[in-house]
Motif scaffolding. Structure first.
Motif, PDB file in Angstrom:
ATOM      1  N   VAL A  71       0.812  -1.158   0.070  1.00 58.69           N
ATOM      2  CA  VAL A  71       0.052   0.034   0.046  1.00 58.69           C
ATOM      3  C   VAL A  71       0.916   1.266  -0.012  1.00 58.69           C
ATOM      4  O   VAL A  71       1.743   1.274   0.764  1.00 58.69           O
ATOM      5  N   VAL A  72       0.662   2.254  -0.977  1.00 59.11           N
ATOM      6  CA  VAL A  72       1.463   3.443  -0.951  1.00 59.11           C
ATOM      7  C   VAL A  72       0.616   4.475  -0.665  1.00 59.11           C
ATOM      8  O   VAL A  72      -0.375   4.875  -1.201  1.00 59.11           O
ATOM      9  N   VAL A  73       0.889   5.308   0.253  1.00 57.71           N
ATOM     10  CA  VAL A  73       0.200   6.570   0.773  1.00 57.71           C
ATOM     11  C   VAL A  73       0.913   7.787   0.260  1.00 57.71           C
ATOM     12  O   VAL A  73       1.957   8.091   0.727  1.00 57.71           O
ATOM     13  N   THR A  74       0.375   8.496  -0.622  1.00 60.54           N
ATOM     14  CA  THR A  74       0.938   9.585  -1.029  1.00 60.54           C
ATOM     15  C   THR A  74      -0.036  10.925  -0.859  1.00 60.54           C
ATOM     16  O   THR A  74      -1.273  10.530  -0.312  1.00 60.54           O
ATOM     17  N   GLY A  75       0.310  11.935  -1.071  1.00 60.60           N
ATOM     18  CA  GLY A  75      -0.426  13.409  -0.679  1.00 60.60           C
ATOM     19  C   GLY A  75      -0.250  14.229  -1.958  1.00 60.60           C
ATOM     20  O   GLY A  75       0.396  14.292  -2.507  1.00 60.60           O
ATOM     21  N   ILE A 131       2.998  -1.042   3.989  1.00 63.50           N
ATOM     22  CA  ILE A 131       2.455   0.401   3.696  1.00 63.50           C
ATOM     23  C   ILE A 131       3.535   1.266   3.639  1.00 63.50           C
ATOM     24  O   ILE A 131       4.441   1.336   4.471  1.00 63.50           O
ATOM     25  N   VAL A 132       3.815   1.899   2.682  1.00 68.40           N
ATOM     26  CA  VAL A 132       4.868   2.674   2.344  1.00 68.40           C
ATOM     27  C   VAL A 132       4.392   4.430   2.230  1.00 68.40           C
ATOM     28  O   VAL A 132       3.284   4.713   1.483  1.00 68.40           O
ATOM     29  N   GLU A 133       4.903   5.147   2.996  1.00 69.21           N
ATOM     30  CA  GLU A 133       4.399   6.390   3.410  1.00 69.21           C
ATOM     31  C   GLU A 133       5.570   7.235   2.827  1.00 69.21           C
ATOM     32  O   GLU A 133       6.795   7.276   2.892  1.00 69.21           O
ATOM     33  N   GLY A 134       5.089   8.068   1.557  1.00 70.36           N
ATOM     34  CA  GLY A 134       5.820   8.994   1.053  1.00 70.36           C
ATOM     35  C   GLY A 134       6.336  10.405   1.719  1.00 70.36           C
ATOM     36  O   GLY A 134       5.739  10.693   2.882  1.00 70.36           O
ATOM     37  N   ALA A 135       7.110  11.201   1.040  1.00 71.91           N
ATOM     38  CA  ALA A 135       7.355  12.486   1.701  1.00 71.91           C
ATOM     39  C   ALA A 135       6.888  13.614   0.668  1.00 71.91           C
ATOM     40  O   ALA A 135       7.290  13.780  -0.239  1.00 71.91           O
ATOM     41  N   GLY A 136       5.945  14.372   1.405  1.00 73.70           N
ATOM     42  CA  GLY A 136       5.628  15.538   0.663  1.00 73.70           C
ATOM     43  C   GLY A 136       4.499  14.668  -0.602  1.00 73.70           C
ATOM     44  O   GLY A 136       3.685  13.957  -0.301  1.00 73.70           O
ATOM     45  N   GLY A 137       4.497  15.352  -1.474  1.00 72.93           N
ATOM     46  CA  GLY A 137       3.478  14.973  -2.930  1.00 72.93           C
ATOM     47  C   GLY A 137       4.154  13.872  -3.591  1.00 72.93           C
ATOM     48  O   GLY A 137       5.209  13.162  -3.421  1.00 72.93           O
ATOM     49  N   LEU A 138       3.391  13.249  -4.508  1.00 70.62           N
ATOM     50  CA  LEU A 138       3.683  12.272  -5.251  1.00 70.62           C
ATOM     51  C   LEU A 138       5.039  12.115  -6.061  1.00 70.62           C
ATOM     52  O   LEU A 138       5.963  11.474  -6.310  1.00 70.62           O
TER      53      LEU A 138
END
Length: 218
Positions: free
Chosen positions: A5-9, A101-108
């Motif tokens: 699961v990739v969480v981006t913002g 679950i992979v949480e990104g940094a900032g936006g995509l």
């Protein structure tokens, strides 16, 4: 096979970390949360997730300054791992867990390495041999429609269909924009709203956080 699961913002500060913790609670035992690159904070995001969700966590790279990872590395003159190394470590974790679950940094499109690699590149790499679900965390107020459409468009251009939108910090009192965007976001993007997380959820006691997670999901 593990699900990744990739969480981006749509931007920084939209609620990715609390969303990541909520997804970890929802995923249950056998879940590990990964932060490929952490920059400039007194409390790393993985520590917040571990406190709220009580799950296993891993952080690959830590940089001192509150900047995009590649910029933070250049400012300090240090090397950071390329996207290929992050992908290899995520795959290794996937061999021993049911969900990563992979949480990104900032936006995509924030660069996670000094070679130009982004969270989008990491997600596309992992999708070659694993099921990958991408959640886009967005604001509810003005600017949300444009930023969310751009993020969804970038994902689709790489063959990744978002699993859902998450409203990352819904205020208790909704203004006109917040009320309208609940309907407009899925209309303009074609992506359903998967969850609406109330503002301040990250300040809940862990036990209360875990109890309330189910009520935030559609």
């Amino acid at each position: 096979m593990a699900v990744i699961v990739v969480v981006t913002g749509t931007d920084t500060g939209v609620g990715k970390t609390v969303t990541t913790a909520a997804l970890a609670v929802r995923s249950g035992p056998g879940t590990v949360v990964v932060k490929p690159a952490q920059t400039g904070t007194d409390e790393p995001d993985v520590r917040v997730v571990a406190r709220l969700a009580g799950c296993e966590v891993a952080q690959f790279t830590s940089l001192e300054d509150p900047l995009a990872p590649d910029t933070a590395a250049r400012v300090r003159g240090v090397g950071i791992p390329p996207i290929s190394a992050h992908a290899a470590r995520v795959r290794e974790l996937a061999r021993g867990h049911g969900t990563v679950i992979v949480e990104g940094a900032g936006g995509l499109l924030v660069r996670l390495d000094t070679g130009g690699g982004t969270l989008l590149d990491l997600a596309a790499d992992l999708a070659q041999d694993h099921p990958v679900l991408v959640y886009v965390v967005t604001r509810t107020g003005l600017g949300a429609l444009n930023h969310t459409e751009l993020t969804v468009g970038a994902l689709r251009a790489r063959g990744l269909e978002p699993a859902g939108l998450v409203l990352g910090a819904v205020p208790q009192q909704l203004g006109l924009a917040e009320r309208c965007n609940r309907a407009e976001l899925p209309r303009v993007t074609g992506v359903p709203i998967a969850a609406a997380i109330p503002e301040g959820a990250g300040a809940l006691a862990p036990e209360d956080f875990r109890k309330q997670v189910k009520s935030w999901w559609s």
